[in-house]
Design a protein around this motif. Structure first.
Motif, PDB file in Angstrom:
ATOM      1  N   ALA A   1     -34.499  -2.344 -88.554  1.00 33.28           N
ATOM      2  CA  ALA A   1     -35.512  -3.391 -88.640  1.00 33.28           C
ATOM      3  C   ALA A   1     -34.859  -4.739 -88.927  1.00 33.28           C
ATOM      4  N   VAL A   2     -35.509  -5.802 -88.447  1.00 34.81           N
ATOM      5  CA  VAL A   2     -35.007  -7.162 -88.671  1.00 34.81           C
ATOM      6  C   VAL A   2     -36.173  -8.087 -89.005  1.00 34.81           C
ATOM      7  N   LEU A   3     -35.859  -9.089 -89.845  1.00 32.17           N
ATOM      8  CA  LEU A   3     -36.879 -10.029 -90.311  1.00 32.17           C
ATOM      9  C   LEU A   3     -36.459 -11.471 -90.067  1.00 32.17           C
TER      10      LEU A   3
ATOM     11  N   SER B   1     -38.278 -15.703 -90.864  1.00 28.74           N
ATOM     12  CA  SER B   1     -39.370 -16.431 -91.520  1.00 28.74           C
ATOM     13  C   SER B   1     -40.496 -16.684 -90.523  1.00 28.74           C
ATOM     14  N   LYS B   2     -41.667 -16.957 -91.068  1.00 27.87           N
ATOM     15  CA  LYS B   2     -42.836 -17.213 -90.213  1.00 27.87           C
ATOM     16  C   LYS B   2     -42.634 -18.434 -89.314  1.00 27.87           C
ATOM     17  N   LYS B   3     -41.737 -19.339 -89.734  1.00 25.51           N
ATOM     18  CA  LYS B   3     -41.496 -20.561 -88.968  1.00 25.51           C
ATOM     19  C   LYS B   3     -40.624 -20.322 -87.735  1.00 25.51           C
ATOM     20  N   SER B   4     -39.996 -19.170 -87.669  1.00 27.55           N
ATOM     21  CA  SER B   4     -39.082 -18.898 -86.564  1.00 27.55           C
ATOM     22  C   SER B   4     -39.825 -18.804 -85.233  1.00 27.55           C
ATOM     23  N   LEU B   5     -39.182 -19.315 -84.207  1.00 26.42           N
ATOM     24  CA  LEU B   5     -39.774 -19.257 -82.859  1.00 26.42           C
ATOM     25  C   LEU B   5     -39.547 -17.895 -82.213  1.00 26.42           C
ATOM     26  N   ASN B   6     -38.754 -17.048 -82.878  1.00 29.27           N
ATOM     27  CA  ASN B   6     -38.386 -15.759 -82.277  1.00 29.27           C
ATOM     28  C   ASN B   6     -39.188 -14.581 -82.808  1.00 29.27           C
ATOM     29  N   ILE B   7     -40.221 -14.843 -83.611  1.00 27.36           N
ATOM     30  CA  ILE B   7     -41.049 -13.760 -84.134  1.00 27.36           C
ATOM     31  C   ILE B   7     -41.680 -12.989 -82.973  1.00 27.36           C
ATOM     32  N   ASN B   8     -41.613 -11.662 -83.114  1.00 29.68           N
ATOM     33  CA  ASN B   8     -42.166 -10.715 -82.128  1.00 29.68           C
ATOM     34  C   ASN B   8     -41.390 -10.686 -80.811  1.00 29.68           C
ATOM     35  N   THR B   9     -40.231 -11.337 -80.779  1.00 25.50           N
ATOM     36  CA  THR B   9     -39.322 -11.130 -79.654  1.00 25.50           C
ATOM     37  C   THR B   9     -38.346 -10.026 -80.029  1.00 25.50           C
ATOM     38  N   ASN B  10     -37.569  -9.538 -79.084  1.00 22.86           N
ATOM     39  CA  ASN B  10     -36.673  -8.422 -79.344  1.00 22.86           C
ATOM     40  C   ASN B  10     -35.217  -8.869 -79.418  1.00 22.86           C
TER      41      ASN B  10
ATOM     42  N   SER C   1     -32.647  -9.316 -93.124  1.00 19.04           N
ATOM     43  CA  SER C   1     -33.545 -10.472 -93.126  1.00 19.04           C
ATOM     44  C   SER C   1     -32.734 -11.715 -92.780  1.00 19.04           C
ATOM     45  N   GLY C   2     -33.393 -12.669 -92.131  1.00 15.31           N
ATOM     46  CA  GLY C   2     -32.679 -13.857 -91.660  1.00 15.31           C
ATOM     47  C   GLY C   2     -31.790 -13.541 -90.474  1.00 15.31           C
TER      48      GLY C   2
ATOM     49  N   ASP D   1     -29.846  -9.173 -97.261  1.00 16.88           N
ATOM     50  CA  ASP D   1     -30.611 -10.413 -97.287  1.00 16.88           C
ATOM     51  C   ASP D   1     -29.718 -11.633 -97.483  1.00 16.88           C
ATOM     52  N   PHE D   2     -29.691 -12.508 -96.479  1.00 16.12           N
ATOM     53  CA  PHE D   2     -29.066 -13.829 -96.569  1.00 16.12           C
ATOM     54  C   PHE D   2     -30.121 -14.837 -96.141  1.00 16.12           C
ATOM     55  N   THR D   3     -30.973 -15.250 -97.071  1.00 20.35           N
ATOM     56  CA  THR D   3     -32.039 -16.183 -96.702  1.00 20.35           C
ATOM     57  C   THR D   3     -32.050 -17.373 -97.661  1.00 20.35           C
ATOM     58  N   ASN D   4     -33.045 -17.439 -98.520  1.00 19.57           N
ATOM     59  CA  ASN D   4     -33.152 -18.509 -99.508  1.00 19.57           C
ATOM     60  C   ASN D   4     -33.765 -17.910-100.768  1.00 19.57           C
TER      61      ASN D   4
END
Length: 258
Positions: A35-37, A39-48, A10-11, A78-81
């Motif tokens: 798998a990789v995760l 946040s919803k705010k990321s501009l890279n969601i659903n990119t590879n 994640s992150g 996990d290194f997020t918040n």
């Protein structure tokens, strides 16, 4: 592939996520990144993102919902918040997944919650995954026990430096150092352990512990020149907890056998 440890990160677009991917691309480990995760705010969601294992090129689609990948991994790094991590720990607990936590800045209440969840799953949680820092933790325990036997007054200071964007202050590592010293060095004449923080530039991480008495000082210093030691340690922890297959909460000293 089924015999290998299945990891998720994640992150993935954060500083540590990118360093973890760099280490994984070196192909030294017997696991698959499945798998990789982000946040919803990321501009890279659903990119590879791409990585190579055994000369095979893999493409992973970046997801923002852990439930989309829940069947694809055995251990999450996990290194997020704190808020995101608590959500991930609860879901890992529900679905019997291990988790390696490198997030810092938790409240005492949040730490208690994480520890409670370890009754069902394996958790490795550390303020710092580098081998050098964890050896330093061991040295601090030894030194504090010795100083505790001496009838003198010490000034104890921890100075930590990190990049200007690091949020928690003092660092989780500095807090761990302070807790170790206070646990093993409780002489009634000693002053409290003081933490001093510097946030500047792109400093990866530097920790200095100074034991000062009249006429002499002892200084211990650890400097990180990049994030590779932290990423390498986190991967080592993920492999360890996956093979260990034991419920409970552990730290990097457990992984290293210190």
């Amino acid at each position: 592939m089924n015999n290998k440890i299945r990891l998720a990160i994640s992150g993935i677009n954060g500083r540590m996520g990118k360093t973890l991917l760099k280490i994984i691309n070196q192909d030294k480990y017997n696991f698959t990144l499945n798998a990789v995760l982000e946040s919803k705010k990321s501009l890279n969601i659903n990119t590879n993102i791409k990585y190579i294992s055994k000369n095979i090129l893999y493409n992973l689609n970046i997801k923002d919902n852990i439930m989309d990948i829940i069947n694809d991994f055995d251990t999450l790094i996990d290194f997020t918040n704190p808020k995101a991590t608590l959500k991930y720990v609860n879901i890992c607990n529900q679905y019997n997944k291990n988790i390696v936590i490198g997030t810092t800045g938790f409240s005492e209440k949040e730490k208690i919650e994480i520890k409670k969840l370890s009754n069902k799953i394996g958790i490795v949680m550390s303020s710092n995954f580098s081998t050098g820092i964890n050896i330093l933790f061991k040295i601090l325990k030894y030194m504090s026990k010795i100083f505790n036997k001496q009838n003198n007054t010490l000034n104890i200071d921890i100075i930590e430096k990190h990049h200007k964007n690091k949020i928690d202050c003092p660092s989780g590592t500095a807090i761990s150092m302070k807790n170790i010293i206070q646990k093993f060095f409780n002489h009634k004449n000693s002053q409290k352990v003081n933490c001093h923080s510097i946030r500047a530039g792109d400093i990866y991480g530097e920790h200095q512990i100074i034991f000062s008495s009249i006429g002499e000082q002892i200084e211990l210093i650890h400097k990180a020149s990049n994030r590779i030691p932290f990423a390498t340690g986190a991967i080592q922890a993920a492999i360890w907890i996956s093979h260990f297959k034991k419920k409970g909460i552990y730290d990097m000293c457990d992984v290293l056998g210190l």
